[in-house]
Design an enzyme around this catalytic site. Structure first.
Site, PDB file in Angstrom:
ATOM      1  N   GLY A  71       0.721  -1.225  -0.024  1.00 37.82           N
ATOM      2  CA  GLY A  71      -0.110  -0.163   0.174  1.00 37.82           C
ATOM      3  C   GLY A  71       0.723   1.351   0.133  1.00 37.82           C
ATOM      4  N   GLN A  76       2.724  10.029   1.238  1.00 40.21           N
ATOM      5  CA  GLN A  76       4.151   9.333   1.504  1.00 40.21           C
ATOM      6  C   GLN A  76       4.898   9.570   0.418  1.00 40.21           C
ATOM      7  OE1 GLN A  76       2.312   5.143   2.303  1.00 40.21           O
ATOM      8  NE2 GLN A  76       4.388   5.369   3.349  1.00 40.21           N
ATOM      9  N   CYS A 129       6.171  -0.135   7.730  1.00 40.60           N
ATOM     10  CA  CYS A 129       5.675   1.182   6.804  1.00 40.60           C
ATOM     11  C   CYS A 129       7.067   1.541   6.143  1.00 40.60           C
ATOM     12  CB  CYS A 129       5.514   2.233   7.925  1.00 40.60           C
ATOM     13  SG  CYS A 129       4.909   3.816   6.844  1.00 40.60           S
ATOM     14  N   LEU A 130       6.711   1.999   4.852  1.00 39.54           N
ATOM     15  CA  LEU A 130       7.916   2.319   3.976  1.00 39.54           C
ATOM     16  C   LEU A 130       8.127   3.688   4.366  1.00 39.54           C
ATOM     17  CD1 LEU A 130       6.177   1.431   0.566  1.00 39.54           C
ATOM     18  CD2 LEU A 130       7.925   0.088   1.809  1.00 39.54           C
ATOM     19  N   HIS A 171      -4.324   1.088   7.630  1.00 36.45           N
ATOM     20  CA  HIS A 171      -2.976   1.512   7.717  1.00 36.45           C
ATOM     21  C   HIS A 171      -2.848   2.803   6.631  1.00 36.45           C
ATOM     22  CE1 HIS A 171       1.621   1.223   7.935  1.00 36.45           C
ATOM     23  NE2 HIS A 171       1.513   2.153   7.004  1.00 36.45           N
ATOM     24  N   GLU A 172      -3.288   2.448   5.496  1.00 31.90           N
ATOM     25  CA  GLU A 172      -3.112   3.706   4.491  1.00 31.90           C
ATOM     26  C   GLU A 172      -4.187   4.595   4.801  1.00 31.90           C
ATOM     27  OE1 GLU A 172      -0.789   3.467   2.457  1.00 31.90           O
ATOM     28  OE2 GLU A 172      -0.167   1.401   3.064  1.00 31.90           O
ATOM     29  N   HIS A 175      -2.829   7.205   6.969  1.00 32.75           N
ATOM     30  CA  HIS A 175      -1.662   7.957   6.505  1.00 32.75           C
ATOM     31  C   HIS A 175      -2.365   9.258   6.333  1.00 32.75           C
ATOM     32  CE1 HIS A 175       2.330   6.477   6.522  1.00 32.75           C
ATOM     33  NE2 HIS A 175       2.014   5.195   5.947  1.00 32.75           N
TER      34      HIS A 175
END
Length: 218
Positions: A71, A76, A129-130, A171-172, A175
């Site tokens: 995702g 991000q 997480c990226l 999670h997304e 963000h």
């Protein structure tokens, strides 16, 4: 990488996106500490015309694949819009699939999403997480959620997700509200990727909870 000054409120988001897309390769992913990750993203209301939106979504997807991740939210990559993409081939052993409810998810675009819990059950697993590279922590999340929003073409989407797909959409969507998974994580579980691979690679975090001294829900 686009600086925070370049993301000033007076600058059209379309110009920011055009600048990002002008470079070759995956988009640069911003890391924790960048203010864009802590501001609530603005609703998508046509700030990008259809051709530019398509190009941006394609770049988000390519960046997600290259990272790799399952995702990626627009903030991000420094774009403060309520847009995210998800996709998960779920290449995991059956034991992990069963314990985590991790089933393949097709590519989806989430526009202006919001979620609410369905039932009271919560599930806790290591999550990364990226935008927080190199670390993972155990996060207790709703086991099932109802996600409402729009797709890439503006059609209304209203769907329930369970298991790992529910974790991904939470999670997304978080963000887009300026929330990182660390805000919801069990602090004592925080581990490097190397530590997770060495000690906590089991399908569930029960052993980690016992060894590191934290409680799991239920």
């Amino acid at each position: 990488m686009v600086s925070d000054t370049d993301r000033s409120p007076g600058r059209p988001i379309a110009d920011l996106v055009e600048e990002l897309l002008a470079a070759e390769g995956p988009l640069p992913i911003v890391a924790a500490g960048d203010p864009v990750l802590r501001r609530g993203a603005e609703p998508f209301e046509g700030q990008l015309d259809a051709p530019l939106l398509d190009r941006f979504l394609a770049a988000l997807r390519a960046t997600m694949h290259a990272a790799p991740g399952v995702g990626l939210a627009a903030p991000q990559v420094g774009v403060p819009l309520r847009i995210a993409v998800i996709e998960d081939p779920a290449p995991v052993p059956e034991e992990v699939r069963s314990a985590r409810g991790r089933v393949p998810q097709p590519y989806r675009v989430l526009v202006n999403p919001s979620y609410e819990a369905v039932g009271e059950e919560r599930a806790a697993f290591f999550e990364g997480c990226l935008s927080v590279p190199g670390w993972q922590a155990v996060v207790a999340r709703h086991a099932r959620v109802r996600l409402r929003g729009l797709d890439a073409r503006g059609a209304v989407s209203d769907e329930e997700f369970a298991g790992w797909p529910a974790r991904i959409v939470q999670h997304e969507t978080d963000h887009l509200d300026g929330t990182l998974y660390l805000d919801r994580a069990e602090p004592r579980s925080l581990s490097t990727n190397e530590a997770v691979a060495r000690w906590w690679a089991q399908p569930t975090p029960d052993r980690a909870a016992d060894a590191l001294g934290f409680r799991l829900p239920g």
